[in-house]
Design a protein around this motif. Structure first.
Motif, PDB file in Angstrom:
ATOM      1  N   PHE A 188      42.682  45.826  33.295  1.00 28.00           N
ATOM      2  CA  PHE A 188      41.920  44.759  33.932  1.00 28.00           C
ATOM      3  C   PHE A 188      42.831  43.870  34.770  1.00 28.00           C
ATOM      4  O   PHE A 188      42.556  43.595  35.941  1.00 28.00           O
ATOM      5  N   PHE A 189      43.948  43.419  34.189  1.00 28.64           N
ATOM      6  CA  PHE A 189      44.862  42.551  34.930  1.00 28.64           C
ATOM      7  C   PHE A 189      45.473  43.281  36.123  1.00 28.64           C
ATOM      8  O   PHE A 189      45.619  42.700  37.208  1.00 28.64           O
ATOM      9  N   ALA A 190      45.830  44.546  35.910  1.00 31.71           N
ATOM     10  CA  ALA A 190      46.457  45.307  36.991  1.00 31.71           C
ATOM     11  C   ALA A 190      45.508  45.513  38.165  1.00 31.71           C
ATOM     12  O   ALA A 190      45.936  45.595  39.322  1.00 31.71           O
ATOM     13  N   SER A 191      44.205  45.588  37.882  1.00 32.18           N
ATOM     14  CA  SER A 191      43.238  45.811  38.954  1.00 32.18           C
ATOM     15  C   SER A 191      42.692  44.504  39.526  1.00 32.18           C
ATOM     16  O   SER A 191      42.335  44.433  40.707  1.00 32.18           O
ATOM     17  N   LEU A 192      42.642  43.443  38.702  1.00 31.83           N
ATOM     18  CA  LEU A 192      42.049  42.183  39.153  1.00 31.83           C
ATOM     19  C   LEU A 192      43.023  41.306  39.926  1.00 31.83           C
ATOM     20  O   LEU A 192      42.718  40.872  41.049  1.00 31.83           O
ATOM     21  N   LEU A 193      44.173  41.035  39.347  1.00 28.67           N
ATOM     22  CA  LEU A 193      45.070  40.037  39.928  1.00 28.67           C
ATOM     23  C   LEU A 193      45.484  40.328  41.373  1.00 28.67           C
ATOM     24  O   LEU A 193      45.429  39.421  42.219  1.00 28.67           O
ATOM     25  N   PRO A 194      45.893  41.562  41.700  1.00 31.23           N
ATOM     26  CA  PRO A 194      46.339  41.814  43.082  1.00 31.23           C
ATOM     27  C   PRO A 194      45.251  41.572  44.131  1.00 31.23           C
ATOM     28  O   PRO A 194      45.563  41.301  45.297  1.00 31.23           O
ATOM     29  N   GLN A 195      43.983  41.651  43.730  1.00 31.34           N
ATOM     30  CA  GLN A 195      42.899  41.454  44.692  1.00 31.34           C
ATOM     31  C   GLN A 195      42.825  40.022  45.192  1.00 31.34           C
ATOM     32  O   GLN A 195      42.236  39.764  46.257  1.00 31.34           O
ATOM     33  N   PHE A 196      43.382  39.087  44.440  1.00 27.93           N
ATOM     34  CA  PHE A 196      43.259  37.681  44.795  1.00 27.93           C
ATOM     35  C   PHE A 196      44.585  37.065  45.224  1.00 27.93           C
ATOM     36  O   PHE A 196      44.751  35.848  45.202  1.00 27.93           O
ATOM     37  N   VAL A 197      45.510  37.926  45.609  1.00 29.15           N
ATOM     38  CA  VAL A 197      46.786  37.467  46.149  1.00 29.15           C
ATOM     39  C   VAL A 197      46.905  38.012  47.569  1.00 29.15           C
ATOM     40  O   VAL A 197      46.686  39.201  47.795  1.00 29.15           O
ATOM     41  N   PRO A 198      47.197  37.171  48.548  1.00 26.90           N
ATOM     42  CA  PRO A 198      47.368  37.653  49.917  1.00 26.90           C
ATOM     43  C   PRO A 198      48.374  38.795  49.961  1.00 26.90           C
ATOM     44  O   PRO A 198      49.348  38.818  49.208  1.00 26.90           O
ATOM     45  N   ALA A 199      48.128  39.739  50.849  1.00 27.71           N
ATOM     46  CA  ALA A 199      48.994  40.921  50.936  1.00 27.71           C
ATOM     47  C   ALA A 199      50.458  40.539  51.105  1.00 27.71           C
ATOM     48  O   ALA A 199      51.356  41.204  50.587  1.00 27.71           O
ATOM     49  N   SER A 200      50.696  39.450  51.824  1.00 29.06           N
ATOM     50  CA  SER A 200      52.082  39.039  52.070  1.00 29.06           C
ATOM     51  C   SER A 200      52.661  38.220  50.918  1.00 29.06           C
ATOM     52  O   SER A 200      53.839  37.881  50.920  1.00 29.06           O
ATOM     53  N   GLY A 201      51.802  37.908  49.929  1.00 29.44           N
ATOM     54  CA  GLY A 201      52.276  37.045  48.851  1.00 29.44           C
ATOM     55  C   GLY A 201      52.126  37.629  47.465  1.00 29.44           C
ATOM     56  O   GLY A 201      52.064  36.891  46.481  1.00 29.44           O
TER      57      GLY A 201
END
Length: 210
Positions: free
Chosen positions: A133-146
């Protein structure tokens, strides 16, 4: 800011959906009062924070890539939920000898704060679905450059804090209901329902594919 607000909205929906964390918090609040409920919530939140740290550091990627390790964690976590469920059913079917009639017990110290915390953190760390869940959720809400370690960890910690606040609300609600919910007949009914729920969740986790 828009991404963060979206993250908060999704997090609230996920956290408010009843599951193993809610069931364990409610049961422990009945057994040990508000303090035990809060310690359970703290243990669960700490478990989530550890998953968040592991996700940010890339450890979760290694876990999910290793089928044997992933399955071992999954079955261990499922077995622990079933174990807690059996304990709850046992209390529902064969309550302590001191509980007779409808009198309200004067004390509810059967579950210590340490035991409540331990149950919370073990049940969360034993659920590898949290890693996915964390591996799939968290990256979606971080800008690609950040998508840095600190950005991912920050979102994970925010999710953990929100979880603690929500479960603390449950613990407080159970504590305020107090004497009524701790009446033997009512508590046995809640123990029975909670026990079946925990066993069902444990079986579901064990049977689920990734």
């Amino acid at each position: 800011m828009t991404l963060f607000l979206a993250f908060l909205g999704v997090s609230f929906i996920v956290i408010a959906t009843p599951g193993p964390d809610t069931a364990i918090t409610i049961r422990n609040s009945l057994l040990g009062g508000r303090a035990a409920g809060l310690m359970t919530a703290l243990g669960i939140a700490c478990g989530q924070a550890i998953w968040a740290l592991a996700t940010s550091a890339g450890v979760v990627t290694l876990l999910t890539a290793s089928e044997p390790v992933f399955m071992a964690v999954k079955y261990a976590g499922a077995a622990y939920l079933v174990f807690l469920g059996i304990q709850a059913l046992r209390e529902a079917l064969w309550p302590g000898a001191s509980e007779h009639g409808d009198a309200v017990p004067q004390a509810h110290t059967r579950l210590s704060a340490f035991s409540a915390f331990r149950q919370g953190i073990i049940s969360d760390l034993g659920n590898p679905k949290m890693a996915v869940f964390f591996a799939s959720l968290l990256p979606q809400f971080v800008p690609a450059s950040g998508a840095t370690f600190s950005a991912l960890l920050f979102l994970g910690i925010v999710f953990s804090v929100l979880t603690f606040v929500w479960l603390a609300f449950y613990a407080t609600l159970i504590a305020k209901a107090g004497d009524f919910l701790r009446r033997p007949k009512v508590r046995r009914a809640i123990e029975g329902v909670t026990g079946m729920l925990l066993i069902g969740l444990g079986v579901r986790i064990a049977a689920e594919h990734r």
